[in-house]
Design a protein around this motif. Structure first.
Motif: not given
Ligand code: FAD
Lengths: 329, 716
Positions: B194, B263, B225, B176, B229, B259
């Motif tokens: 993203t 994340g 993602g 991210h 994200k 992450e």
């Protein structure tokens, strides 16, 4: 990582001088272990001495005393060596199964033997014994990858070197040079069980250099088997190597060495006794497997390793005998 | 009204993705590769503790470190509470990443360390420290339909078992983050990794007090993602603030440990299921008590999933732990619900002595109606038949009969479902330039689904061009509003407005050039790069466009009815070998049968299914977030002890597109989520079939397999 002084000697003599300090010093070979530890602040040496320009440390040569493997030999070169492949399949097999091709392209024999434990408590900053407030995080915590032998003690990590196992089974000798000169010790003696958190699991003194390992001449039937979850980019869970001096059809003197079960490469004397004087049959292998687990005291989560000890000992012996019954048709 | 062409030239064929070569050769620049002039490297300082109060933060030591240009506190001394390891404390921007790391470490933070609960077990223990003042669990009232207890009495066979799946994390290859680049005092350009350029833009507007018109978020390509994200996140906003303070662009991406820790993740699942059936193989009752943890978030999942049990009850308890919060992850809830239900189905079939395939088909709802009057039960029947053929189900043998040596072979299957419909409010612009170039624009993005290529395929189809002639400009928040990439909605949301835009642009083109050709617009058509008048070639595409003079054609397309739909089924079959002496499972083959309406590009479609299966294989065999009860830390926040398949662990994967005329008329349906749902379930069932024993805990690791074998032996 902490900033450090860097040197890149080209001879063993200069390497020794640089390794002498001042401050804390680490040798850097393939770097696949050390760099990670430095990035994670598990090691923060003041000086790093790069060994790969010391050409005398690399190479494999057959001498009268046996097969000499330089500490700077890369695993990829060891795995490609025709003598190793032919006569020392246990060592060959252990080498080709290490990590990934990328790791084997960088990693060296010396670095492999002297890499530090992968115990996640050690690597997360809780010291070699993995303690917090005087209590063992390992014993209370997630110990699925930890030791099942010597677990009465405080050192519950496992020795991480795959190569140590076949090398000890083959009775390899390590040559170490230091300020006081050269000494030769069995590879087994590179390791010790630390008694306190200030102890190390390696017997090499600061400033000493491992220059080579020598596998004595003479015929030794050998075999290896490792149990590993993934096909690549993974560690063995448990592995076994055997080196057997045969008396005709029976085992004269045999060594059975295990990975993944103790803070040192684990020689199973019980298994060695169980095969002495026996023919290399499935029955013998089963008996050795049963003997090998005697005295195992698993931790809270790693009882499954007992089954793996049985399997790897049995299969390493039968691998030596050429009976790979577990391979799919 | 727009409609999909009846006999398309390109749609449904296999077209390589437009950026495939650039990605495979390393030439594609991912957001984390972008290096604007003067770039500074940002580093996020996170909490080493899982539960604490932040007493004091002293940024001074970092500010004076060499190369440091800006430092920012993200936690507030005396106020902030730490709920999990990895939580944001401060951020630093410096000339190099190394300098930024050193500086972040130099920040002095004083914590009051509080007791933590790192695992479900620890959280549920008596007297455990509390995550919320209200406690560590939230039990929903049991939802009951019919009279499960009574019905259970009448069952001829009942199984009662507990199945468990661990928390796993998204492990995006590209972590991210974003790079923030101020273009003026009030205007910013952001390169973000993203799945929602509009989401990130919105966060920038809200958090930085900017006008929408002054925020540009760009995502040309991005490295995964999976649902985690959609936003700028605190560290992304921090990058913008640091960049402002330093007067230079700042790149801020999580490191691998962060992450894993913050994340996002997929919640764990534990299900105690009692399932009963009659002799004839009909389910009669289910009683399920389930739980899971999403950190401080929810963990619910669907049950009895695709099967019909009239008399049933279900009670779900949320368990809270001091671990990173869950975020949506590829088919939220479904993989868990599928795995536990399919395991129970398989165990019950084994107990009844019925072929598990027949048992499944006998327990689907008679009518499982989805959009367009499609009965999904009919789909399942055909899909299972096709899958059975492809895996060789005729080789299936009951448990315990799968090999004499240590290597046992097993087959398993599982069914899944998903929605996958689109949003109806998105837009695509199509521009036809006088030089013949064609551009599509939309503020959607390609997270690997092939969105860029698919839009180009549609335009090329309509305009009689080659796909490479279309410039598919997405991943730009200033373009017409596009769909966030989540829930398999991107393609069904974006394909209809794209078709509409290109058809409108084509019609406008015809209108403008027809007079010059002494023709009526309706006489014109496009084919093979040529303009036809009443079926006769009159000009090349370029010549035709030149007739536009100076003025390009622009058209904006919107959603139209009948072009997209929702509601898919699918099934997967797994063939495995298990070495019962080592517990090592090898997946030999996976068959994935999947419908998803009209398939626009068979190659990118299949690529989604392959990716879904591989993700599911990781869930089935390897992945597990391992938390330490002693320290509250994640023990494997890496890609070494957090295990993921390597190339050699990937089996033969057979993807069977259930692509029939009946499916095509449904219109476009997304395929991102469905193919990842049932893989772990099918693998678990194949393992049980191979070794004759249910491994109740995923992943199917040697530890879990050997423990299950030992438990069975202990019982025997
Ligand atoms: C994903 C993964 C999987 C792996 N799987 C395996 C596996 O299956 N089996 C296995 O054995 N290993 C495995 N490894 C570890 C890898 O084999 C070791 O990191 C590697 O062998 C270390 O060698 P190196 O030359 O890179 O050592 P370095 O990192 O350079 O050094 C390691 C240590 O040895 C010291 N050292 C090196 N050479 C000398 C010398 N000549 N004299 C004195 N001290 C010296 C260094 O100071 C350092 O402390 C794996 C690693 C990873 C990341």
């Amino acid at each position: 990582m902490k900033a450090f002084e860097y040197s890149s000697p080209t001879t063993p003599e200069d390497a020794l001088k640089d390794l002498a300090g001042p401050g804390t010093v680490e040798a850097l070979s393939g770097g696949t272990d050390l760099i990670g530890r430095m990035k994670d602040y598990v090691a923060s040496p003041d000086r790093v001495v790069y060994l790969k320009d010391v050409k005398a440390l690399a190479g494999i040569a057959e001498k009268s005393g046996g097969l000499e493997i330089g500490a700077g030999t890369r695993l990829v070169d060891l795995s490609a060596d025709p003598i190793v492949r032919k006569r020392l399949p246990a060592l060959h097999q252990a080498t080709v199964e290490v990590g990934t091709p990328q790791i084997r392209n960088m990693a060296t024999v010396g670095g492999n033997l002297l890499q530090r434990p992968r115990c996640w408590y050690f690597r997360n900053g809780h010291g070699l014994l993995g303690t917090k407030d005087g209590k063992s995080l390992v014993r209370e915590g997630d110990n699925r990858y930890h030791a099942i032998f010597l677990t009465e003690g405080d050192a519950l990590f496992i020795n991480p070197s795959s190569l140590a196992v076949p090398l000890i089974a083959l009775n390899a000798q390590a040559t170490v040079v230091g300020p006081g000169g050269e000494r030769t010790i069995p590879v087994e003696k590179l390791y010790q069980v630390p008694k306190s958190s200030d102890d190390r699991e390696l017997t090499l003194a600061p400033g000493e250099l491992l220059t080579k390992v020598t596998i004595p001449a003479g015929e030794v039937k050998n075999g290896f088997f490792e149990a590993r979850q993934k096909q690549s980019h993974d560690w063995p869970l448990v592995a076994a190597a055997v080196g057997l001096k045969m008396n005709g059809d029976t085992v004269g003197d045999g060594r059975v060495v295990l990975y993944g079960v103790a803070p040192i490469p684990w020689r199973s004397e019980a298994a060695e006794k169980a095969i002495r004087g026996k023919a290399l049959t499935r029955e013998t292998a089963e008996a050795a497997a049963a003997a090998a687990v005697e005295g195992a005291k698993p931790l809270s989560m790693n009882g499954y390793k007992v089954a793996l000890v049985k399997t790897t000992v049995k299969r390493a012996l039968l691998d030596a005998a050429g009976d790979r019954y577990w391979e799919e048709a | 009204m727009a409609s999909w062409p009846e006999s398309p030239r390109l749609i449904g064929t296999s077209i390589p993705r437009l950026d495939g070569l650039a990605k495979a050769s390393g030439r594609a620049k991912y957001p984390s590769d972008i290096r604007p002039e003067g770039l500074l490297f940002g580093v996020l300082l996170s909490s080493p503790h899982a539960s604490a109060k932040v007493k004091a933060i002293d940024l001074e030591p970092a500010k004076t470190m060499p190369g440091v240009k800006a430092v920012l506190a993200l936690a507030t001394a005396g106020e902030s509470t730490i709920f999990y390891q990895g939580q944001e404390i401060a951020a630093v921007a410096a000339e190099t990443e190394e300098k930024a790391r050193d500086a972040a470490r130099a920040i002095r933070v004083e914590y009051e360390i509080l007791p933590h609960v790192a695992t479900e077990r620890q959280s549920a223990a008596e007297g455990a420290p509390k995550v919320f003042p209200t406690g560590n669990t939230r039990a929903a009232r049991a939802q009951t339909t019919g009279k499960p207890d009574e019905a259970m009495q009448k069952a001829d066979a009942v199984i009662e078992a507990t199945y468990e799946l661990p928390v796993i994390t998204h492990v995006c290859l590209e972590p991210h983050g974003l790079t923030a680049h101020w273009k003026g005092p009030d205007s910013i350009t952001v390169y973000a990794s993203t799945q929602s350029v509009m989401g990130v833009a919105n966060d920038m507007v809200e958090n930085l007090g900017l006008e929408s018109a002054n925020v540009t978020v760009l995502t040309d390509v991005m490295g995964g993602g999976f649902g985690s994200k959609f936003n700028a996140d605190t560290w992304g906003i921090a990058a913008a603030k640091l960049a402002k303070e330093a007067g230079r662009p700042v790149r801020m991406f999580l490191d691998r440990a962060q992450e894993h820790q913050l994340g996002g993740n997929r919640p764990s699942a534990k299900a105690k299921i009692k399932l009963g059936a009659a002799k004839d193989g009909k389910l009669v009752a289910m009683v399920a008590e389930t739980s899971g943890t999403g950190g401080r978030g929810g963990s619910n999942f669907p049950l009895p999933y695709v099967y019909k049990v009239d008399d049933r009850s279900r009670a779900h308890t949320e368990i809270f732990v001091n671990g990173g919060s869950a975020r949506a992850m590829r088919a939220p809830g479904h993989p868990q619900g599928c795995a536990v239900m399919e395991a129970a189905m398989d165990d019950l079939a084994a107990k009844l002595g019925i072929n598990p395939l027949a048992f499944r088909l006998a327990n689907l709802a008679e009518a499982d109606m989805v959009a367009g009057g499609v009965n999904r039960t009919d789909l399942y029947k055909e899909q299972v038949e096709r899958g059975a053929k492809l895996i060789g189900w005729d080789r299936w043998k009951p448990r315990g009969q799968n090999g004499d040596g240590p290597i046992k072979r097993g087959l398993g299957l599982a069914l899944h479902q998903w929605g996958g419909g689109g949003a109806q409010d998105k837009q695509v612009a199509c521009i036809i330039n006088p030089d013949g170039s064609v551009e599509l624009r939309s503020a959607t993005q390609d997270i690997g689904t092939g969105a860029r290529t698919i839009l180009a395929v549609i335009a090329a189809e309509v305009l009689g061009l080659e796909v490479g002639q279309i410039k598919s400009n997405i991943g730009n928040s200033t373009f017409p509003p596009g769909q966030s990439s989540g829930g398999s909605t991107t393609t069904p949301s974006m394909a209809p407005p794209c078709l509409d835009a290109v058809e409108k642009a084509r019609d406008e083109l015809f209108k403008r050039i027809a007079p010059g050709l002494d023709a009526k617009p309706e006489d014109l058509s496009l084919k093979g790069g040529k303009l036809l008048v009443k079926g006769e070639e009159k000009a090349t595409w370029a010549q035709a466009c030149r007739k536009l003079g100076m003025m390009p054609v622009t058209a904006t397309g919107v959603f139209g009815p009948g072009l997209a739909s929702t509601g898919v089924g699918g099934c997967q079959f797994a063939e495995v070998t298990v070495d019962v002496e080592t517990g090592v499972v090898r997946v030999k083959k996976i068959v994935a049968v999947q419908d998803s309406g009209l398939i626009l590009d068979m190659l990118t479609w299949k690529s989604q299914v392959y990716g879904g299966v591989i993700g599911g294989l990781n869930y089935g065999l390897f992945e597990e977030r391992i938390m330490d009860e002693g320290t509250g830390a994640m023990l494997n926040p890496d890609m070494e002890m957090y295990k993921l398949a390597g190339a050699t662990d990937i089996p033969e994967i057979v993807v069977d597109a259930y692509d029939t005329p009946e499916m095509r008329v449904r219109g476009v349906i997304g395929v991102g989520e469905p193919p990842t749902i049932s893989t772990a379930a099918a693998i678990g069932n194949a393992v049980a079939n191979a070794i004759g024993v249910r491994v109740p805990k995923w992943p199917m690791s040697p530890m879990n397999v050997l423990d299950a074998l030992a438990a069975a032996e202990g019982k025997a």
